[in-house]
Scaffold this motif. Structure first.
Motif, PDB file in Angstrom:
ATOM      1  N   LYS A 126     -11.489  21.323  21.174  1.00  0.00           N
ATOM      2  CA  LYS A 126     -12.238  20.228  20.571  1.00  0.00           C
ATOM      3  C   LYS A 126     -13.497  20.736  19.866  1.00  0.00           C
ATOM      4  CE  LYS A 126      -9.894  16.609  21.876  1.00  0.00           C
ATOM      5  NZ  LYS A 126      -9.454  15.587  20.932  1.00  0.00           N
ATOM      6  N   ILE A 127     -14.200  21.688  20.500  1.00  0.00           N
ATOM      7  CA  ILE A 127     -15.438  22.235  19.925  1.00  0.00           C
ATOM      8  C   ILE A 127     -15.394  23.746  20.076  1.00  0.00           C
ATOM      9  CG2 ILE A 127     -17.957  22.288  20.056  1.00  0.00           C
ATOM     10  CD1 ILE A 127     -17.782  19.510  21.414  1.00  0.00           C
ATOM     11  N   PHE A 128     -15.733  24.458  19.012  1.00  0.00           N
ATOM     12  CA  PHE A 128     -15.743  25.922  19.032  1.00  0.00           C
ATOM     13  C   PHE A 128     -17.076  26.388  18.448  1.00  0.00           C
ATOM     14  CE2 PHE A 128     -14.949  30.145  17.435  1.00  0.00           C
ATOM     15  CZ  PHE A 128     -14.110  30.711  18.384  1.00  0.00           C
ATOM     16  N   THR A 129     -17.860  27.091  19.265  1.00  0.00           N
ATOM     17  CA  THR A 129     -19.171  27.550  18.821  1.00  0.00           C
ATOM     18  C   THR A 129     -19.216  29.066  18.869  1.00  0.00           C
ATOM     19  OG1 THR A 129     -20.127  25.558  19.794  1.00  0.00           O
ATOM     20  CG2 THR A 129     -21.652  27.310  19.191  1.00  0.00           C
ATOM     21  N   THR A 130     -19.649  29.677  17.783  1.00  0.00           N
ATOM     22  CA  THR A 130     -19.736  31.134  17.721  1.00  0.00           C
ATOM     23  C   THR A 130     -21.048  31.618  18.332  1.00  0.00           C
ATOM     24  OG1 THR A 130     -20.684  30.998  15.507  1.00  0.00           O
ATOM     25  CG2 THR A 130     -18.290  31.283  15.664  1.00  0.00           C
ATOM     26  N   PRO A 131     -21.100  32.888  18.738  1.00  0.00           N
ATOM     27  CA  PRO A 131     -22.333  33.430  19.333  1.00  0.00           C
ATOM     28  C   PRO A 131     -23.481  33.436  18.329  1.00  0.00           C
ATOM     29  CG  PRO A 131     -20.469  34.910  19.688  1.00  0.00           C
ATOM     30  CD  PRO A 131     -20.006  33.860  18.750  1.00  0.00           C
ATOM     31  N   GLU A 132     -24.689  33.224  18.850  1.00  0.00           N
ATOM     32  CA  GLU A 132     -25.867  33.209  17.987  1.00  0.00           C
ATOM     33  C   GLU A 132     -26.373  34.612  17.678  1.00  0.00           C
ATOM     34  OE1 GLU A 132     -28.905  30.678  19.536  1.00  0.00           O
ATOM     35  OE2 GLU A 132     -27.562  28.959  19.671  1.00  0.00           O
ATOM     36  N   LEU A 173     -12.566  22.336  25.453  1.00  0.00           N
ATOM     37  CA  LEU A 173     -11.163  22.009  25.199  1.00  0.00           C
ATOM     38  C   LEU A 173     -10.674  20.885  26.083  1.00  0.00           C
ATOM     39  CD1 LEU A 173      -9.449  23.686  27.663  1.00  0.00           C
ATOM     40  CD2 LEU A 173     -10.244  25.550  26.262  1.00  0.00           C
ATOM     41  N   LEU A 174      -9.601  20.297  25.649  1.00  0.00           N
ATOM     42  CA  LEU A 174      -8.928  19.248  26.401  1.00  0.00           C
ATOM     43  C   LEU A 174      -7.651  19.846  26.961  1.00  0.00           C
ATOM     44  CD1 LEU A 174      -8.684  16.228  27.188  1.00  0.00           C
ATOM     45  CD2 LEU A 174      -7.425  15.912  25.064  1.00  0.00           C
ATOM     46  N   SER A 196     -14.744  12.975  26.029  1.00  0.00           N
ATOM     47  CA  SER A 196     -15.568  14.168  26.189  1.00  0.00           C
ATOM     48  C   SER A 196     -15.978  14.418  27.634  1.00  0.00           C
ATOM     49  CB  SER A 196     -16.789  14.093  25.282  1.00  0.00           C
ATOM     50  OG  SER A 196     -17.520  12.922  25.545  1.00  0.00           O
ATOM     51  N   SER A 197     -15.989  13.400  28.486  1.00  0.00           N
ATOM     52  CA  SER A 197     -16.352  13.618  29.884  1.00  0.00           C
ATOM     53  C   SER A 197     -15.261  14.366  30.640  1.00  0.00           C
ATOM     54  CB  SER A 197     -16.631  12.285  30.573  1.00  0.00           C
ATOM     55  OG  SER A 197     -15.474  11.483  30.533  1.00  0.00           O
ATOM     56  N   ALA A 198     -14.073  14.470  30.070  1.00  0.00           N
ATOM     57  CA  ALA A 198     -12.957  15.143  30.739  1.00  0.00           C
ATOM     58  C   ALA A 198     -12.635  16.500  30.114  1.00  0.00           C
ATOM     59  CB  ALA A 198     -11.714  14.253  30.682  1.00  0.00           C
ATOM     60  N   TRP A 199     -13.492  16.996  29.258  1.00  0.00           N
ATOM     61  CA  TRP A 199     -13.231  18.268  28.599  1.00  0.00           C
ATOM     62  C   TRP A 199     -13.634  19.441  29.483  1.00  0.00           C
ATOM     63  CZ3 TRP A 199     -15.623  16.906  23.192  1.00  0.00           C
ATOM     64  CH2 TRP A 199     -14.814  15.938  22.566  1.00  0.00           C
ATOM     65  N   THR A 200     -12.973  20.558  29.287  1.00  0.00           N
ATOM     66  CA  THR A 200     -13.267  21.803  30.001  1.00  0.00           C
ATOM     67  C   THR A 200     -14.134  22.678  29.109  1.00  0.00           C
ATOM     68  OG1 THR A 200     -11.185  21.705  31.208  1.00  0.00           O
ATOM     69  CG2 THR A 200     -12.220  23.862  31.020  1.00  0.00           C
ATOM     70  N   THR A 201     -15.148  23.301  29.693  1.00  0.00           N
ATOM     71  CA  THR A 201     -16.034  24.197  28.954  1.00  0.00           C
ATOM     72  C   THR A 201     -15.728  25.630  29.355  1.00  0.00           C
ATOM     73  OG1 THR A 201     -17.758  22.519  28.915  1.00  0.00           O
ATOM     74  CG2 THR A 201     -18.437  24.786  28.471  1.00  0.00           C
ATOM     75  N   VAL A 202     -15.557  26.509  28.354  1.00  0.00           N
ATOM     76  CA  VAL A 202     -15.231  27.912  28.595  1.00  0.00           C
ATOM     77  C   VAL A 202     -16.193  28.776  27.777  1.00  0.00           C
ATOM     78  CG1 VAL A 202     -13.426  29.672  28.411  1.00  0.00           C
ATOM     79  CG2 VAL A 202     -12.799  27.305  28.891  1.00  0.00           C
ATOM     80  N   LEU A 203     -16.788  29.780  28.428  1.00  0.00           N
ATOM     81  CA  LEU A 203     -17.634  30.752  27.733  1.00  0.00           C
ATOM     82  C   LEU A 203     -16.915  32.090  27.751  1.00  0.00           C
ATOM     83  CD1 LEU A 203     -21.155  29.870  29.180  1.00  0.00           C
ATOM     84  CD2 LEU A 203     -20.074  29.024  27.097  1.00  0.00           C
ATOM     85  N   VAL A 204     -16.767  32.703  26.565  1.00  0.00           N
ATOM     86  CA  VAL A 204     -15.989  33.926  26.409  1.00  0.00           C
ATOM     87  C   VAL A 204     -16.875  35.038  25.870  1.00  0.00           C
ATOM     88  CG1 VAL A 204     -13.982  34.950  25.244  1.00  0.00           C
ATOM     89  CG2 VAL A 204     -13.910  32.561  25.967  1.00  0.00           C
ATOM     90  N   ASP A 205     -16.775  36.220  26.495  1.00  0.00           N
ATOM     91  CA  ASP A 205     -17.500  37.405  26.019  1.00  0.00           C
ATOM     92  C   ASP A 205     -17.005  37.738  24.618  1.00  0.00           C
ATOM     93  OD1 ASP A 205     -17.817  40.388  25.535  1.00  0.00           O
ATOM     94  OD2 ASP A 205     -18.951  40.162  27.413  1.00  0.00           O
ATOM     95  N   GLN A 206     -17.932  37.904  23.677  1.00  0.00           N
ATOM     96  CA  GLN A 206     -17.536  38.109  22.279  1.00  0.00           C
ATOM     97  C   GLN A 206     -16.960  39.494  21.999  1.00  0.00           C
ATOM     98  OE1 GLN A 206     -20.616  38.470  19.210  1.00  0.00           O
ATOM     99  NE2 GLN A 206     -22.170  38.374  20.842  1.00  0.00           N
TER     100      GLN A 206
END
Length: 160
Positions: free
Chosen positions: A55-61, A71-72, A80-90
């Motif tokens: 749903k949302i993809f944000t690149t590293p700053e 993601l859903l 949006s309250s049911a979305w999963t948040t994932v942080l990935v090492d770039q």
């Protein structure tokens, strides 16, 4: 206020429900190492969460930042309250943080409901329609205020 001032709200939520705010870990950068492309990160996330929709993809700053993907997953309601948040090492593509709605702390659940309640998404199409109609309320109040003022102004002018 809560949506506009997260720097004031998040510490309070974190104090009441520890672990609610995801502290972004840093990507481990080795000299000469190139970051993964966004396409490669998408493939890694899709392999780790089969059947999910990003749903949302944000690149590293910066060089120490992480990719943030919201993601859903399958069998979750599309809000949006049911979305999963994932942080990935770039650089390595390792999943550093994965916060699912079923396992998130109470404070994170509270924060995740702010936007769906604000925009009506929490109540489906009916909720969004209500929010849309209520959006005209300030203009209607302004218009009726001007009309009432105008009527009084005309009446005062007649009596003078």
């Amino acid at each position: 206020i809560l949506l506009n001032l997260p720097t004031y709200l998040e510490p309070v939520v974190e104090a009441l429900s520890p672990g609610s705010i995801i502290s972004a870990p840093s990507s481990l950068h080795a000299s000469g190492q190139q970051p993964l492309s966004p396409d490669a990160v998408v493939k890694l996330v899709e392999q780790s969460f089969p059947g999910s929709h990003i749903k949302i993809f944000t690149t590293p700053e910066d060089q120490s930042g992480t990719y943030s993907i919201t993601l859903l997953e399958q069998d979750q309601p599309d809000r949006s309250s049911a979305w999963t948040t994932v942080l990935v090492d770039q650089y390595s593509g390792d999943i550093l943080v994965s916060q699912r709605p079923q396992t998130r702390p109470v404070g994170a659940g509270f924060l995740s409901w702010l936007l769906p309640l604000h925009n009506g998404e929490a109540f489906g199409t009916f909720g969004r329609l209500v929010v849309f109609i209520l959006g005209f309320l300030p203009a209607a109040l302004y218009g009726t205020g001007v009309y009432l003022w105008w009527q009084r102004w005309k009446e005062r002018r007649r009596t003078v």
